[in-house]
Design a protein around this motif. Structure first.
Motif, PDB file in Angstrom:
ATOM      1  N   UNK A  43       0.737  -1.678   0.000  1.00 34.04           N
ATOM      2  CA  UNK A  43      -0.330   0.109  -0.364  1.00 34.04           C
ATOM      3  C   UNK A  43       0.506   1.326  -0.256  1.00 34.04           C
ATOM      4  N   UNK A  44       0.371   2.627  -1.307  1.00 36.30           N
ATOM      5  CA  UNK A  44       1.488   3.890  -1.132  1.00 36.30           C
ATOM      6  C   UNK A  44       0.713   4.463  -0.866  1.00 36.30           C
ATOM      7  N   UNK A  45      -0.602   5.209  -0.664  1.00 36.40           N
ATOM      8  CA  UNK A  45      -1.721   5.418  -0.807  1.00 36.40           C
ATOM      9  C   UNK A  45      -1.672   5.775   1.316  1.00 36.40           C
ATOM     10  N   UNK A  46      -1.700   6.820   1.784  1.00 33.22           N
ATOM     11  CA  UNK A  46      -1.305   6.980   3.432  1.00 33.22           C
ATOM     12  C   UNK A  46      -2.852   6.874   3.397  1.00 33.22           C
ATOM     13  N   UNK A  47      -4.248   7.623   2.818  1.00 31.02           N
ATOM     14  CA  UNK A  47      -5.384   7.082   3.400  1.00 31.02           C
ATOM     15  C   UNK A  47      -5.994   5.375   3.550  1.00 31.02           C
ATOM     16  N   UNK A  48      -5.442   4.674   2.492  1.00 34.50           N
ATOM     17  CA  UNK A  48      -5.249   3.144   2.197  1.00 34.50           C
ATOM     18  C   UNK A  48      -4.587   2.725   3.878  1.00 34.50           C
ATOM     19  N   UNK A  49      -2.776   3.208   3.918  1.00 30.93           N
ATOM     20  CA  UNK A  49      -2.318   2.803   4.866  1.00 30.93           C
ATOM     21  C   UNK A  49      -2.989   2.383   6.227  1.00 30.93           C
ATOM     22  N   UNK A  50      -3.218   4.275   6.356  1.00 27.23           N
ATOM     23  CA  UNK A  50      -3.914   4.250   7.355  1.00 27.23           C
ATOM     24  C   UNK A  50      -4.866   3.557   8.104  1.00 27.23           C
ATOM     25  N   UNK A  51      -5.834   3.734   6.776  1.00 27.94           N
ATOM     26  CA  UNK A  51      -7.221   2.608   6.820  1.00 27.94           C
ATOM     27  C   UNK A  51      -6.752   0.870   7.137  1.00 27.94           C
ATOM     28  N   UNK A  62       3.465   7.198  15.923  1.00 25.88           N
ATOM     29  CA  UNK A  62       4.609   6.777  16.518  1.00 25.88           C
ATOM     30  C   UNK A  62       5.507   5.836  16.575  1.00 25.88           C
ATOM     31  N   UNK A  63       4.539   4.996  15.259  1.00 25.48           N
ATOM     32  CA  UNK A  63       4.930   4.240  14.338  1.00 25.48           C
ATOM     33  C   UNK A  63       5.129   4.190  12.591  1.00 25.48           C
ATOM     34  N   UNK A  64       4.031   5.300  12.242  1.00 24.71           N
ATOM     35  CA  UNK A  64       4.312   5.037  11.002  1.00 24.71           C
ATOM     36  C   UNK A  64       5.146   5.215  10.171  1.00 24.71           C
TER      37      UNK A  64
END
Length: 167
Positions: free
Chosen positions: A103-111, A135-137
């Protein structure tokens, strides 16, 4: 494209195999590793709507393999009861086959990481979950396996026990 199960009587329905993925807390991701050797690694995961998500470091054997070849399988063992006197186990498992993408898109990663975090700590507050993820992102990578084929199988003894229990 995918082989038919040889022991059809032991085959679980799609719904039963999905239930295994939903219940499980760990499984083994198998990818094409270095120099043609298979690489199988145990992972925590979350399953929803035909997709599996895993977290990863931003570099390493698993990520190199996924970037080289997107095809993979993921196995979850739901039951493994050793029955010594029968020289067997009463097992139930599912194997998902599909394609993995980073996953490259930040929205997808966060979801995806939020879904994984809620899976393993459902009682956590949204605020604490967000703080921990943030903290780990920077070191986090998320992988998504889209299931193309799913099989489930159980020991013949479990099939027979279910047959006896049904009226």
């Amino acid at each position: 494209m995918f082989r038919a199960m040889r022991r059809k009587r032991q085959q679980l329905s799609r719904a039963e195999a999905e239930a295994i993925l939903e219940r499980g807390t760990s499984g083994v991701l198998a990818v094409a590793g270095d120099d043609g050797y298979p690489y199988a690694v145990p992972l925590s995961y979350v399953y929803q709507d035909g997709k599996l998500w895993f977290h990863s470091a931003k570099s390493g054997h698993k990520l190199d393999a996924v970037r080289r070849e997107e095809k993979a399988s993921f196995c979850v063992i739901d039951q493994d009861q050793v029955v010594p006197e029968e020289y067997t186990t009463y097992f139930r498992s599912a194997i998902a086959f599909g394609r993995v993408r980073v996953l490259e898109d930040e929205g997808e990663v966060r979801a995806a990481i939020d879904l994984l975090a809620r899976r393993y700590h459902p009682g956590d507050s949204q605020e604490h979950r967000r703080e921990t993820i943030q903290k780990e992102y920077s070191a986090l990578c998320m992988l998504e396996l889209t299931v193309e084929h799913l099989t489930g199988k159980e020991a013949i003894e479990l099939v027979r026990a279910r047959d006896r229990a049904e009226p």
